[in-house]
Design a protein around this motif. Sequence first.
Motif, PDB file in Angstrom:
ATOM      1  N   SER A 180       0.655   4.256  12.624  1.00 30.71           N
ATOM      2  CA  SER A 180       1.122   3.176  11.747  1.00 30.71           C
ATOM      3  C   SER A 180      -0.024   2.757  10.837  1.00 30.71           C
ATOM      4  CB  SER A 180       1.584   1.968  12.589  1.00 30.71           C
ATOM      5  OG  SER A 180       1.937   0.899  11.730  1.00 30.71           O
ATOM      6  N   PHE A 181       0.270   2.646   9.536  1.00 33.32           N
ATOM      7  CA  PHE A 181      -0.778   2.203   8.607  1.00 33.32           C
ATOM      8  C   PHE A 181      -0.113   1.487   7.437  1.00 33.32           C
ATOM      9  CE2 PHE A 181       0.626   6.350   7.271  1.00 33.32           C
ATOM     10  CZ  PHE A 181       0.715   6.267   5.891  1.00 33.32           C
ATOM     11  N   THR A 182      -0.902   0.637   6.821  1.00 34.97           N
ATOM     12  CA  THR A 182      -0.436  -0.118   5.647  1.00 34.97           C
ATOM     13  C   THR A 182      -1.199   0.379   4.437  1.00 34.97           C
ATOM     14  OG1 THR A 182      -0.018  -2.070   7.020  1.00 34.97           O
ATOM     15  CG2 THR A 182      -0.154  -2.393   4.622  1.00 34.97           C
ATOM     16  N   PRO A 183      -0.517   0.945   3.450  1.00 32.41           N
ATOM     17  CA  PRO A 183      -1.214   1.477   2.259  1.00 32.41           C
ATOM     18  C   PRO A 183      -1.720   0.343   1.367  1.00 32.41           C
ATOM     19  CG  PRO A 183       1.143   1.632   1.977  1.00 32.41           C
ATOM     20  CD  PRO A 183       0.936   1.167   3.381  1.00 32.41           C
ATOM     21  N   GLU A 184      -2.805   0.619   0.708  1.00 30.32           N
ATOM     22  CA  GLU A 184      -3.320  -0.367  -0.237  1.00 30.32           C
ATOM     23  C   GLU A 184      -2.461  -0.424  -1.471  1.00 30.32           C
ATOM     24  OE1 GLU A 184      -7.350   0.440  -1.126  1.00 30.32           O
ATOM     25  OE2 GLU A 184      -8.077   0.181   0.949  1.00 30.32           O
ATOM     26  N   THR A 185      -2.285  -1.597  -2.002  1.00 31.79           N
ATOM     27  CA  THR A 185      -1.487  -1.760  -3.227  1.00 31.79           C
ATOM     28  C   THR A 185      -2.369  -1.570  -4.442  1.00 31.79           C
ATOM     29  OG1 THR A 185      -0.052  -3.328  -2.107  1.00 31.79           O
ATOM     30  CG2 THR A 185       0.030  -3.293  -4.522  1.00 31.79           C
TER      31      THR A 185
END
Length: 203
Positions: free
Chosen positions: A195-200
Amino acid sequence: GIVVVVLVAALLIWNSGFFQGRALAATVGDTQLSAAELSYYYYNERYMYAAYGMIDTSLPDDEQIYNEEEGTTYHDYFLEQALLAAQSDQSLYDAAIQDGYTQEDIQEDLDASIASARTSASNSGYSYRSYLVSRYGKLMSPSIYERLLAKSLLANLYTQDKTQEFYDSYTTEELEAYYQEHADEFDEFVYSYLSFTPETEES
């Protein structure tokens, strides 16, 4: 003169390892292991590690770390495995004797194993006794080696026979039926996820 002869004889016997080899080294259940007997199982466990370069044979086993987290050395590991092997051999051997097995059942394999050891000794330029000492330590003797080898062979034969007996006790159809009834108990699933959150990024 008699005293001197007795002292010399005692010294020769002591240097031969006669008493040290028979000294109690460990107790496994109701079975007492002499130092020589324990060395048989210890060096059997150690053999593959030394043969394939998994340990440094130029260093003592107790100076090489086996498990850093537990702080155990290869000596600790080989000793633990040796005691387990001795316990297994003794339990299976006792069960085999109780079921009527005798040394005659493994005599052919025993003779072949001894002959192989003698051949290896000759090819390496050793006497039979010296070869056993080089393999199992200075306390080993042909009589101890052959007795423990016979016990191991009989234990292995008993295990093979019981395994085959168990295997022959059911059919493939019965095994499949049992599996279908207990599939939820036998089937296991191993999974992993990332699980990861991409940078905007703004354009």
